[in-house]
Design a protein around this motif. Structure first.
Motif, PDB file in Angstrom:
ATOM      1  N   GLY A   1       6.732  -1.255   5.403  1.00 34.74           N
ATOM      2  CA  GLY A   1       6.097  -1.506   4.112  1.00 34.74           C
ATOM      3  C   GLY A   1       7.015  -2.159   3.101  1.00 34.74           C
ATOM      4  O   GLY A   1       6.551  -2.880   2.213  1.00 34.74           O
TER       5      GLY A   1
ATOM      6  N   GLN B   1       5.264  -3.868  -3.286  1.00 36.28           N
ATOM      7  CA  GLN B   1       6.092  -2.692  -3.543  1.00 36.28           C
ATOM      8  C   GLN B   1       6.921  -2.854  -4.815  1.00 36.28           C
ATOM      9  O   GLN B   1       7.078  -1.908  -5.587  1.00 36.28           O
ATOM     10  CB  GLN B   1       7.016  -2.424  -2.344  1.00 36.28           C
ATOM     11  CG  GLN B   1       6.292  -2.223  -1.009  1.00 36.28           C
ATOM     12  CD  GLN B   1       5.328  -1.050  -1.022  1.00 36.28           C
ATOM     13  OE1 GLN B   1       5.384  -0.189  -1.885  1.00 36.28           O
ATOM     14  NE2 GLN B   1       4.417  -1.019  -0.052  1.00 36.28           N
TER      15      GLN B   1
ATOM     16  N   ASP C   1      -4.307  -5.629  -1.527  1.00 33.61           N
ATOM     17  CA  ASP C   1      -3.029  -5.242  -2.130  1.00 33.61           C
ATOM     18  C   ASP C   1      -3.176  -4.951  -3.619  1.00 33.61           C
ATOM     19  O   ASP C   1      -2.492  -4.079  -4.166  1.00 33.61           O
ATOM     20  CB  ASP C   1      -1.991  -6.347  -1.916  1.00 33.61           C
ATOM     21  CG  ASP C   1      -1.498  -6.409  -0.479  1.00 33.61           C
ATOM     22  OD1 ASP C   1      -1.809  -5.479   0.292  1.00 33.61           O
ATOM     23  OD2 ASP C   1      -0.812  -7.383  -0.128  1.00 33.61           O
TER      24      ASP C   1
ATOM     25  N   ALA D   1       3.934   2.819  -0.586  1.00 34.26           N
ATOM     26  CA  ALA D   1       4.206   2.717  -2.024  1.00 34.26           C
ATOM     27  C   ALA D   1       4.326   4.094  -2.661  1.00 34.26           C
ATOM     28  O   ALA D   1       5.275   4.371  -3.402  1.00 34.26           O
ATOM     29  CB  ALA D   1       3.109   1.906  -2.709  1.00 34.26           C
TER      30      ALA D   1
ATOM     31  N   ASN E   1      -5.233  -1.701   0.882  1.00 36.47           N
ATOM     32  CA  ASN E   1      -4.276  -1.707   1.979  1.00 36.47           C
ATOM     33  C   ASN E   1      -3.716  -0.292   2.117  1.00 36.47           C
ATOM     34  O   ASN E   1      -2.766   0.082   1.423  1.00 36.47           O
ATOM     35  CB  ASN E   1      -3.163  -2.715   1.679  1.00 36.47           C
ATOM     36  CG  ASN E   1      -2.208  -2.901   2.838  1.00 36.47           C
ATOM     37  OD1 ASN E   1      -2.073  -2.025   3.687  1.00 36.47           O
ATOM     38  ND2 ASN E   1      -1.530  -4.032   2.857  1.00 36.47           N
TER      39      ASN E   1
ATOM     40  N   GLU F   1       7.087   3.476   8.985  1.00 33.34           N
ATOM     41  CA  GLU F   1       6.123   2.836   8.087  1.00 33.34           C
ATOM     42  C   GLU F   1       6.788   2.412   6.785  1.00 33.34           C
ATOM     43  O   GLU F   1       6.431   1.395   6.187  1.00 33.34           O
ATOM     44  CB  GLU F   1       4.949   3.785   7.799  1.00 33.34           C
ATOM     45  CG  GLU F   1       4.000   3.964   8.960  1.00 33.34           C
ATOM     46  CD  GLU F   1       2.759   4.735   8.570  1.00 33.34           C
ATOM     47  OE1 GLU F   1       2.476   4.837   7.349  1.00 33.34           O
ATOM     48  OE2 GLU F   1       2.076   5.252   9.470  1.00 33.34           O
TER      49      GLU F   1
ATOM     50  N   ALA G   1       0.040   0.192   3.133  1.00 35.16           N
ATOM     51  CA  ALA G   1       0.931  -0.138   2.019  1.00 35.16           C
ATOM     52  C   ALA G   1       0.845   0.913   0.923  1.00 35.16           C
ATOM     53  O   ALA G   1       1.828   1.191   0.239  1.00 35.16           O
ATOM     54  CB  ALA G   1       0.584  -1.511   1.455  1.00 35.16           C
ATOM     55  N   SER G   2      -0.333   1.520   0.752  1.00 37.84           N
ATOM     56  CA  SER G   2      -0.501   2.567  -0.252  1.00 37.84           C
ATOM     57  C   SER G   2       0.323   3.798   0.102  1.00 37.84           C
ATOM     58  O   SER G   2       0.964   4.405  -0.768  1.00 37.84           O
ATOM     59  CB  SER G   2      -1.982   2.947  -0.365  1.00 37.84           C
ATOM     60  OG  SER G   2      -2.169   3.969  -1.317  1.00 37.84           O
TER      61      SER G   2
ATOM     62  N   ASN H   1       6.764  -5.924   2.363  1.00 31.72           N
ATOM     63  CA  ASN H   1       5.790  -6.446   1.389  1.00 31.72           C
ATOM     64  C   ASN H   1       6.392  -6.279   0.000  1.00 31.72           C
ATOM     65  O   ASN H   1       5.937  -5.480  -0.810  1.00 31.72           O
ATOM     66  CB  ASN H   1       4.474  -5.685   1.527  1.00 31.72           C
ATOM     67  CG  ASN H   1       3.328  -6.347   0.770  1.00 31.72           C
ATOM     68  OD1 ASN H   1       3.545  -7.222  -0.071  1.00 31.72           O
ATOM     69  ND2 ASN H   1       2.107  -5.933   1.068  1.00 31.72           N
TER      70      ASN H   1
ATOM     71  N   THR I   1      -4.395  -1.469  -3.909  1.00 33.19           N
ATOM     72  CA  THR I   1      -3.281  -0.540  -3.681  1.00 33.19           C
ATOM     73  C   THR I   1      -2.386  -0.443  -4.905  1.00 33.19           C
ATOM     74  O   THR I   1      -1.980   0.652  -5.315  1.00 33.19           O
ATOM     75  CB  THR I   1      -2.467  -1.007  -2.463  1.00 33.19           C
ATOM     76  OG1 THR I   1      -3.279  -0.876  -1.297  1.00 33.19           O
ATOM     77  CG2 THR I   1      -1.212  -0.175  -2.297  1.00 33.19           C
TER      78      THR I   1
END
Length: 316
Positions: free
Chosen positions: A61, A68, A259, A132, A125, A57, A128-129, A64, A262
């Protein structure tokens, strides 16, 4: 009524921990034992973080890069500068060690569980969270002490022993967790509630030991009501700038709404899970509790604020 005041159950736990440390601080011969227990809990915390973080992941990720990169720049750039400004202003009105706590707050990475939970509740998201928060925490183990040393000058000097403790207590357990992830991660995922309880117990233990030393050192005699009010006021201003700034950055980067949500929680929240052990590593025991006070207040306030605004974002 309590659920409305404290939407996150960890807030009353932290309040109870501070109260317990104030009334029954660790003293005398019990101090080394408590510090040993706290260190073991911190090692377990970072080991579990290593087990929990899925490498595939992370790789996905990272693609993005706008989200990030924005979270990274805001967390370690904008927030570090806000912390430095707050430190400079607070030093005019507060004891030097307490004022230093605002700079310490600014250089910490984001939370993991609470940022992800708030992002999920708000319709952000989530994948993505997770990435991040994980990347920010992994970078924070190395970057946060370096940023603190850079911005704090002589007050933030990191000695060789402290650097070794950071590696031994924070980084090595995380790496070990990554190495055994293949075998242990299914169990951790299946027992998410137990893993969260272990995480929060480790944080509460570290806070209790650090704040006990501050109480024994006379923190409540050194601070008056005016100075405590200044701390709360400064934290409220930092919260407004952090959450408002992260939301505006998402707009400037033209991120999709999910996003932006996030980025809001990953950028504006600060991790007590890293802050408490890092303070115990960088500062003498009598100093660590005073330095931790701003992040303690900020952490509790961000949990309450995030739990209030996440449902509102999901309704928009």
């Amino acid at each position: 009524m309590l659920a409305r005041l404290f939407p996150d159950r960890f807030v009353p736990v932290l309040l109870a921990t501070i109260l317990l440390a104030s009334l029954l601080p660790v003293r005398g011969a019990a101090v080394p034992v408590a510090q040993g227990i706290s260190t073991a809990a911190i090692v377990l915390l970072f080991f579990l973080n290593g087990v929990r973080l899925p490498r595939d992941e992370v790789l996905h990720g990272i693609r993005n890069w706008k989200l990030q990169g924005g979270a990274f720049a805001f967390c370690f750039g904008a927030m570090a500068l806000l912390g430095a400004c707050a430190h400079a202003l607070a030093a005019l009105f507060l004891p030097a060690t307490l004022a230093l706590g605002f700079l310490f707050l600014g250089i910490l990475p984001s939370t993991v569980q609470s940022a992800t939970a708030a992002s999920s509740m708000a319709g952000g998201n989530v994948a993505a969270s997770v990435v991040a928060a994980a990347l920010l925490n992994l970078a924070g183990v190395i970057l946060s002490p370096l940023l603190f040393a850079l911005l704090a000058g002589s007050a933030g000097e990191i000695h060789g022993a402290a650097a070794l403790r950071i590696v031994a207590i924070l980084l090595l357990p995380f790496i070990a967790g990554q190495l055994v992830q293949r075998w242990l991660r299914p169990w951790v995922v299946a027992h998410r509630g137990l893993a969260t309880l272990m995480d929060r117990s480790a944080i509460a233990t570290a806070v209790y030991v650090a704040f006990s030393a501050a109480v024994v050192g006379g923190i409540w005699h050194l601070l008056d009501a005016r100075e405590i009010a200044i701390v709360f006021g400064a934290v409220a201003i930092l919260l407004a700038l952090a959450f408002g700034g992260a939301w505006m950055l998402g707009r400037l980067l033209a991120l999709a709404r999910a996003d932006r949500i996030t980025l809001l929680f990953s950028g504006a929240q600060k991790s007590l899970a890293v802050g408490a052990p890092l303070a115990a590593t960088l500062f003498p025991s009598a100093t660590a509790g005073m330095v931790l006070l701003p992040i303690l207040v900020y952490h509790m306030a961000q949990l309450i604020l995030s739990a209030w605004i996440a449902p509102a974002l999901s309704d928009d």
